[in-house]
Design an enzyme around this catalytic site. Sequence first.
Site, PDB file in Angstrom:
ATOM      1  N   ASP A  41      54.401  30.343  49.921  1.00 20.02           N
ATOM      2  CA  ASP A  41      54.981  28.996  50.045  1.00 20.02           C
ATOM      3  C   ASP A  41      55.084  28.293  48.689  1.00 20.02           C
ATOM      4  OD1 ASP A  41      52.339  28.549  49.580  1.00 20.02           O
ATOM      5  OD2 ASP A  41      52.117  26.954  51.081  1.00 20.02           O
ATOM      6  N   HIS A 246      63.769  35.851  20.531  1.00 19.48           N
ATOM      7  CA  HIS A 246      63.366  35.185  21.770  1.00 19.48           C
ATOM      8  C   HIS A 246      61.913  35.495  22.136  1.00 19.48           C
ATOM      9  CE1 HIS A 246      67.888  34.811  22.921  1.00 19.48           C
ATOM     10  NE2 HIS A 246      67.481  33.846  22.126  1.00 19.48           N
ATOM     11  N   ASP A 263      59.647  27.032  17.668  1.00 15.04           N
ATOM     12  CA  ASP A 263      60.893  26.506  18.234  1.00 15.04           C
ATOM     13  C   ASP A 263      60.505  25.865  19.565  1.00 15.04           C
ATOM     14  OD1 ASP A 263      63.398  26.009  19.314  1.00 15.04           O
ATOM     15  OD2 ASP A 263      64.242  27.962  18.766  1.00 15.04           O
ATOM     16  N   ASP A 274      65.592  19.902  20.754  1.00  8.80           N
ATOM     17  CA  ASP A 274      65.504  21.318  20.356  1.00  8.80           C
ATOM     18  C   ASP A 274      65.171  21.356  18.868  1.00  8.80           C
ATOM     19  OD1 ASP A 274      65.792  24.042  20.060  1.00  8.80           O
ATOM     20  OD2 ASP A 274      67.921  24.101  20.579  1.00  8.80           O
ATOM     21  N   HIS A 355      72.153  34.872  14.341  1.00 11.74           N
ATOM     22  CA  HIS A 355      72.492  34.003  15.477  1.00 11.74           C
ATOM     23  C   HIS A 355      73.385  32.854  15.022  1.00 11.74           C
ATOM     24  CE1 HIS A 355      69.496  31.092  14.057  1.00 11.74           C
ATOM     25  NE2 HIS A 355      68.639  32.086  13.930  1.00 11.74           N
ATOM     26  N   HIS A 359      74.773  24.385  18.456  1.00 10.66           N
ATOM     27  CA  HIS A 359      75.259  24.284  19.827  1.00 10.66           C
ATOM     28  C   HIS A 359      75.163  22.829  20.254  1.00 10.66           C
ATOM     29  CE1 HIS A 359      71.019  24.068  21.206  1.00 10.66           C
ATOM     30  NE2 HIS A 359      70.771  25.083  20.397  1.00 10.66           N
ATOM     31  N   HIS A 366      71.365  24.085  25.706  1.00 12.76           N
ATOM     32  CA  HIS A 366      72.665  24.587  25.246  1.00 12.76           C
ATOM     33  C   HIS A 366      73.687  23.873  26.131  1.00 12.76           C
ATOM     34  CE1 HIS A 366      70.489  28.522  23.912  1.00 12.76           C
ATOM     35  NE2 HIS A 366      70.309  27.537  23.074  1.00 12.76           N
ATOM     36  N   GLU A 384      70.753  25.013  12.928  1.00 12.44           N
ATOM     37  CA  GLU A 384      69.583  25.879  12.957  1.00 12.44           C
ATOM     38  C   GLU A 384      69.747  27.225  12.245  1.00 12.44           C
ATOM     39  OE1 GLU A 384      68.756  27.451  16.978  1.00 12.44           O
ATOM     40  OE2 GLU A 384      70.280  26.072  17.729  1.00 12.44           O
ATOM     41  N   TYR A 388      65.551  36.062   8.406  1.00 12.86           N
ATOM     42  CA  TYR A 388      64.510  36.881   9.049  1.00 12.86           C
ATOM     43  C   TYR A 388      64.276  38.123   8.202  1.00 12.86           C
ATOM     44  CZ  TYR A 388      65.868  33.552  12.512  1.00 12.86           C
ATOM     45  OH  TYR A 388      66.157  32.366  13.126  1.00 12.86           O
ATOM     46  N   ARG A 397      63.148  29.735  10.360  1.00 14.86           N
ATOM     47  CA  ARG A 397      64.277  28.993  10.932  1.00 14.86           C
ATOM     48  C   ARG A 397      63.910  27.521  10.894  1.00 14.86           C
ATOM     49  NH1 ARG A 397      64.960  31.509  15.384  1.00 14.86           N
ATOM     50  NH2 ARG A 397      63.916  30.236  16.946  1.00 14.86           N
ATOM     51  N   GLU A 399      65.460  23.713  12.417  1.00 10.81           N
ATOM     52  CA  GLU A 399      66.440  23.205  13.380  1.00 10.81           C
ATOM     53  C   GLU A 399      66.234  21.726  13.661  1.00 10.81           C
ATOM     54  OE1 GLU A 399      66.098  24.979  17.315  1.00 10.81           O
ATOM     55  OE2 GLU A 399      68.124  24.337  17.836  1.00 10.81           O
TER      56      GLU A 399
HETATM   57  N1  GLY Z   1      65.601  26.934  21.414  1.00 12.46           N
HETATM   58  C1  GLY Z   1      66.845  27.471  21.720  1.00 12.46           C
HETATM   59  C2  GLY Z   1      67.786  27.317  20.637  1.00 12.46           C
HETATM   60  O1  GLY Z   1      67.395  26.993  19.522  1.00 12.46           O
HETATM   61  O2  GLY Z   1      68.955  27.426  20.794  1.00 12.46           O
HETATM   62 MN    MN Z   2      68.955  25.438  19.354  1.00 13.92          MN
HETATM   63 MN    MN Z   3      65.619  25.902  19.207  1.00 12.26          MN
END
Ligand code: GLY
Ligand code: MN
Ligand code: MN
Length: 430
Positions: A41, A246, A263, A274, A355, A359, A366, A384, A388, A397, A399
């Site tokens: 449940d 990730h 992050d 973010d 990457h 965004h 996102h 961001e 690496y 990184r 951001e």
């Molecule tokens: N934390 C997800 C991104 O930076 O897009």
């Molecule tokens: Mn991000």
């Molecule tokens: Mn992020």
Amino acid sequence: MKYDLIDRNLFIKNRKKFMTQMKPKSIAVFNSNDIYPIGADSTHPFQQSRDLFYLSGVDQEESILVLFPDAHEEKHREVLFVRETNKHIAVWEGEKLTKEKALEVSGIKTTYWLEEFDKIFFDLMTEADTIYFNTNEHYRQAVETKTREARFIEWCKEKYPAHKWEKSNSILQELRGKKEPQEIELIQQACTITEKAFKRVLQFVKPGVWEYEIEAEFIHEFTRNRSRGFSYTPIIASGKNANVLHYIENKAQCKEGELILIDAGAEYANYASDMTRTIPVSGKFTDRQKEIYQAVLNVKKEATKMLVPGTIWKDYHVEVGKLMTSELLRLGLLDKADVQNENPDWPAYKKYFMHGTSHHIGLDTHDYGALKQPMTANMVFTVEPGIYLPDEGFGIRLEDDVVIQEKGEPFNLMRDIPIEIDEIEDWMNR
Ligand code: GLY
Ligand code: MN
Ligand code: MN
């Protein structure tokens, strides 16, 4: 809900913007999310459909919003259906929306109980020619479950096969991308909570702490500031873990000399923040770490300046790639031949920075938002970049979240979160 009541004028305005884009004699329907099961449940905590929230402020399961600007009866131009509340529900689950409360939250004057949906909806559909369905067309969506929205669409197509269909998504993508001042204020609140938590972490980190202990410091500060929690699964990655983009296990011990890539961001009232920062476990960067850090920071600062009205997202990424390439050449991580011989579809810099740079951010981390049209004021983007270096056992990184202005550089919603090398070291050694 822990957050303060949001001024309903935001939702009134959002609906008005949506309705002006609807075709004549058309109706639009938006369903809440389900409460998703875990097993036995147990269930996941409820998270509202961001589209329904955007248009109504209703943050409750089993809710439906119907918009019908040309409805014969004025009271049917905006209609909410919510689950009927009663004393039993009040005892077991606490307060649910009454019709009065639904009006207070959303500004919608007409609320019916959900049981009445089929009958009232039938009547409205006899007046309508077209129905707007709300599909998810986010560029990164990968939904395998059959959402309440998807079930509704299936049911509706079967029951009303003679109506024309339209999609809400293109309207929502455009509207949600451009934030109202009230929304920017809510994202700012989320960023400010993230700031408080990160400053706490800067004073907490020392050799020997575990990544999950850092995660716990964040959640402590988030909850005490009325956030429901992380706006996405946090990445607390020390040493080589930073090279797993990730990495979310957050289970390693942080060792002297390593960096930690963090992050993490708080949500507030369903709005996301973010943030990424990379900090030295011992409170001091080595010269090599500083060199790479400064390169990432340079790219971030220059990239941010390009987030102005008129910029096209895809072209922007090409330009950021050039900035990163010149930093990597300067650092000796790439040489001229690497760049001359690069594959245009996967330029040389991607070896170290694989990457995207930015965004949209808002109700989703996102977020929805136009990507193929020129950027405009009041869009909110992350910036961001990262470098690496698995061979050297670290990744960096950085951001921030920024708001595009009519003129000049974007406004940084994370302007008070330490990012310069000296600032980070200073905070860690107080
Ligand atoms: N934390 C997800 C991104 O930076 O897009
Ligand atoms: Mn991000
Ligand atoms: Mn992020």
